[in-house]
Design an enzyme around this catalytic site. Structure first.
Site, PDB file in Angstrom:
ATOM      1  N   TYR A  54       0.837  -1.192   0.000  1.00  0.00           N
ATOM      2  CA  TYR A  54       0.000   0.000   0.000  1.00  0.00           C
ATOM      3  C   TYR A  54       0.878   1.250   0.000  1.00  0.00           C
ATOM      4  O   TYR A  54       1.562   1.539   0.984  1.00  0.00           O
ATOM      5  CB  TYR A  54      -0.935   0.018   1.213  1.00  0.00           C
ATOM      6  CG  TYR A  54      -1.887  -1.156   1.291  1.00  0.00           C
ATOM      7  CD1 TYR A  54      -2.138  -1.973   0.185  1.00  0.00           C
ATOM      8  CD2 TYR A  54      -2.536  -1.470   2.479  1.00  0.00           C
ATOM      9  CE1 TYR A  54      -3.003  -3.043   0.262  1.00  0.00           C
ATOM     10  CE2 TYR A  54      -3.417  -2.537   2.575  1.00  0.00           C
ATOM     11  CZ  TYR A  54      -3.638  -3.327   1.461  1.00  0.00           C
ATOM     12  OH  TYR A  54      -4.494  -4.394   1.544  1.00  0.00           O
ATOM     13  N   GLY A 206     -16.662   0.750  -1.616  1.00  0.00           N
ATOM     14  CA  GLY A 206     -17.479   1.929  -1.328  1.00  0.00           C
ATOM     15  C   GLY A 206     -18.762   2.013  -2.111  1.00  0.00           C
ATOM     16  O   GLY A 206     -19.660   2.797  -1.770  1.00  0.00           O
TER      17      GLY A 206
END
Length: 326
Positions: A54, A206
């Site tokens: 990440y 999301g």
């Protein structure tokens, strides 16, 4: 609390995915991200998930900063093997045994900790037998660098071989209302073997929150533009799936995200979703899903509204999906 595996690893029933804190899903906000991790620990959410992939390790540094003085309150999970370039460029998988301790030491340093609670192989290396990779990971357990092992996005045969090499605490794979492929073979296999299931992207990156109604709701730098389900045509078709969640959310006076998470929690007490957010408000909303109790009619409606392959588009761009080797 829920158990992952059979060797005593216990975590909160909802975790916190930290992927989106470092820029992949919009502009990073380090102070708010750190405050979000602190708030999670205050609430009793102790399962914190990151990876060396990440933002090329920056996310681990952020998580490490947030856990200073609070390490004893967190169950810390990180990953290796999904190699990225210095600016986050997608690279290659590396599961070579000689790389495993190198990657672990680098993660320990960035996180500022002495031991990792759950260490995953982030992506399977097709050029290295899984027994060799997991064997090297097991040596980290023997050395006290790592407490428990896991793998991510693996097929049934790989899971069995890995678990036979060293007991796995968890498999981490995408699972949500619009990504239900694991129900056919993966979930039955990990349950047979006593491996816990950690569900990433439990809110469909999301989408299942209802926050995105048009493609212009995503800023230009958002990585979701690359995902097929957010592409023009697919996106508009997928918006139509939200009606079922909206009706049940209204019935319970809940947010759409809470319904989507409550559905996952209802699938079994061996499943731990790790929704990601960098905002305290969304964290608290997600945590509130634990208070939403879906009845049989709710679950039946969600199952019918989100059958297998209901979503338009694959869950990853084709090149990335092919590399998973599932």
């Amino acid at each position: 609390m829920r158990s992952l595996g059979t060797d005593g690893l216990r975590v909160s029933d909802i975790g916190l995915g930290c992927y989106g804190m470092s820029g992949e899903y919009g502009t990073p906000n380090d102070p708010e991200s750190i405050a979000t991790i602190h708030r999670a620990l205050e609430l009793g959410l102790d399962f914190i998930d990151t990876s060396d992939a990440y933002s090329a390790g920056k996310n681990e540094q952020l998580v490490g900063e947030a856990l200073k003085g609070r390490r004893d309150k967190a169950i810390l999970a990180t990953k290796f093997g999904n190699v990225r370039g210095p600016n986050g460029e997608r690279g290659f998988t590396n599961g070579r045994p000689d790389y495993v301790p190198v990657a672990c030491e680098a993660s320990l340093k960035r996180l500022g900790v002495e031991v990792i609670d759950l260490y995953y192989l982030h992506r399977i290396d097709p050029d290295v037998p899984i027994e060799e990779t997991v064997g090297a990971m097991a040596r980290l357990v023997e050395a006290g660098k790592v407490r428990h092992l896991g793998i991510c996005e693996a097929g049934v045969n790989t899971i069995r071989r890995a678990h036979a090499t060293h007991p796995l605490a968890a498999l981490q794979t995408e699972y949500s209302l619009w990504s239900r492929d694991v129900e056919a073979e993966i979930l039955p296999t990990v349950r047979e073997l006593g491996i816990g299931f950690v569900a990433y992207s439990p809110l469909g990156r999301g989408f299942l929150t209802g926050a995105f109604r048009t493609r212009t709701d995503l800023i230009e730098a958002d990585r979701r533009h690359d995902h097929p389900r957010f592409k023009e045509g697919n996106f508009e078709q997928n918006v139509g799936l939200l009606g079922t969640i909206e009706r049940i959310a209204k019935k319970h006076g809940a947010a759409l995200s809470q319904v989507a998470l409550a559905w996952l929690l209802s699938r079994g007490d061996d499943i731990v979703p790790i929704p990601g957010t960098k905002r305290r408000s969304y964290l608290e909303q997600n945590w509130g899903a634990r208070a939403v109790t879906l009845d049989e009619d709710d679950i039946a409606a969600l199952d019918a509204g989100f059958p297998l392959h209901a979503a338009a588009g694959g869950r990853y761009p084709k090149g990335q999906l092919d590399k998973l080797g599932l």
